[in-house]
Structure formats: C-alpha cells, structure tokens
Design a protein around this motif. Structure first.
Motif: not given
Length: 282
Positions: A15-16, A18-20, A22-23, A27-28, A30, A143, A147
C-alpha cells in the motif's frame, strides 16, 4: 496505457508503494482480483483513453491469484499491454514485528502462527516474484527512500516535490494546527498604533515601508529565508508533501502579513511550489 502491478508479501508495504505512485500522479487501485484486471483495463481504456499509466495492487488474499497471475501476464503481453510488476517483500523478522505492532492478523495464520504463515505465503508467491520486473525489499527503507527507489524504477514519473506553505496568523486567534514551524513577530514595531496605517494590512505599501524602517524587519526576513533555504534540500529528501512555516503577530493583519509577503517574493523563483495564506485576512 502502461500497467504497473504492485504485489508482494503481506505487511511488506504494498500500500505504501501504491500511495507513492498515486502521489506521483498515477491512478492507483488496490485489491484488484486477477479475474477483473482485463475487464478493468478495457473499461479504463474507453473511459480514459489518454491515461498514460495505471497502477493496481494485487495480492494473495484472492485464492486464485498466484495460480492465475502468470497466464494473466502472458495474455496482457500478447495483447500489447506494457506491464511492469513490482514485487514488495521484507525480511521475516521485520514482517513479524510489523504484524505484532499493527495487531493485524495474517490472512494465512489460521492458528495464530504468523511465522509459518509468512513462509507459506513466500512459497505461494515464489512464481509471482520470479515474474516480477523489480523486487523491493522494504526492511530498512524509510518512506523517502522507498519513494526514491520507485522513482528509479519508473524514471519518467512526474516529480511532485515539496510544497512550501507560508502562513500569516494572529496569536490572539490561536496557532495554526498544521504548522511545522512557528515564528513570533510580535517584537517588531506595530503599525496598528499608527493611525493612518491601522485600517491597512501588510500587503499595503505604506505598511511595508513603515516596517522596513526597522532593521529588525529586514533581519527577520533574512534569517527566516536563510533557514528555509538551508533546510530545503533535507526537507525534500524526506519526500514530504508540505512544509508549513507560520509567522504570527498579535492580530495577523500587519507584521506577519508583510513578513510572509517579503519571504514569498524572495523565495518564489527558487521554490515554484510555494503557497501563501493569510489566515486572518481570509
């Protein structure tokens, strides 16, 4: 449209990742089942034909995932879909600690034996890991390091960077809750006590000219600017989305506003992602 599949061991940081992504502008989505990925791509290509990249998270909680993943990749490749598979893992001791700290159960640990569940999942996902374009071990990554690793794997990702927020406020109305650093300007000469300046704000030239007569004002701006410039590379290296510097005076109308405006003028060329907010004026 390029597809990035993010998968890996439970607790490893999927998930981390995917979040990176997305940031960074992807488009992400899950928890996409393998059987739904192809219909999803077909629908996405119709709804968003100009989309460059889609990132999806997939994991072994769907019983058919490990078995169906290799044939799925073959079909996507045959259909001309460019696919990158990012497999996320971590050392056993790290995964055990994470499950213990989060108090979340491992989906394979039916009898509570998390260590055995980790080994079982490793075996189940071995073919998926073998097919991966890249393997990321998150055991010792912060984190920001994660990234950077992702940006190295996908070098054409847009770099969002850190946004500098300069906020003026009045202490009598309370501190800004989201401030990373608060500077107190109440010791500067106060235009409020000059009759012709009282109704103006720090945006107005007469107020700024009045304040510039004091050496303290220029020193304040210079020291704040030097601190921001000195720390900025380190702030960005942490991968932070925002740095909020709040400057306060008594009412948030004159001194703090003028200081923020002066700082913004000096820093905007070097830091294009700069936002100014005058809390009490708004």
């Amino acid at each position: 449209m390029e597809l990035v599949v993010v998968t890996g061991l439970s607790g490893a940081g999927r998930r981390s990742v995917l979040s990176s992504l997305e940031d960074a502008g992807c488009t992400a989505l899950d928890n996409v089942p393998a059987r739904l990925l192809e219909p999803l791509l077909e629908l996405e290509s119709k709804l968003n034909p100009t989309r460059v990249r889609l990132a999806v998270g997939m994991d072994n909680r769907h019983p058919e995932f490990a078995e169906e993943f290799a044939p799925l990749l073959q079909r996507l490749s045959a259909g001309g879909v460019p696919v990158q598979v990012v497999f996320v893992e971590a050392d056993d001791a790290v995964l055990l600690r994470r499950f213990s700290e989060s108090r979340r159960p491992h989906y394979l640990a039916q009898d509570g034996d998390v260590a055995a569940a980790i080994q079982e999942e490793r075996a189940l996902l071995a073919p998926v890991k073998h097919a991966a374009s890249a393997v990321i071990n998150t055991s010792h990554l912060t984190l920001s390091q994660l990234r950077r690793t992702i940006s190295e794997l996908l070098p054409d990702l847009p770099v969002q960077g850190t946004t500098l927020r300069l906020v003026s406020f009045g202490f009598k109305h309370g501190l800004p809750a989201d401030a990373d650093m608060v500077l107190d300007a109440r010791f500067l000469p106060n235009p409020f006590y000059v009759q012709e300046l009282r109704s103006l704000t720090g945006k107005d030239l007469p107020v700024r000219e009045y304040l510039l007569k004091s050496d303290l004002f220029g020193t304040f701006v210079a020291m704040a600017e030097n601190w921001i410039r000195w720390t900025w590379p380190y702030i960005e290296s942490e991968g932070r989305a925002y740095l909020t510097v709040a400057i306060g005076c008594t009412g948030g109308q004159h001194r703090s506003v003028a200081l923020v405006e002066s700082l913004a003028q000096n820093l905007r060329e070097a830091m294009p992602r700069l936002v100014v907010q005058h809390r009490e004026l708004s």
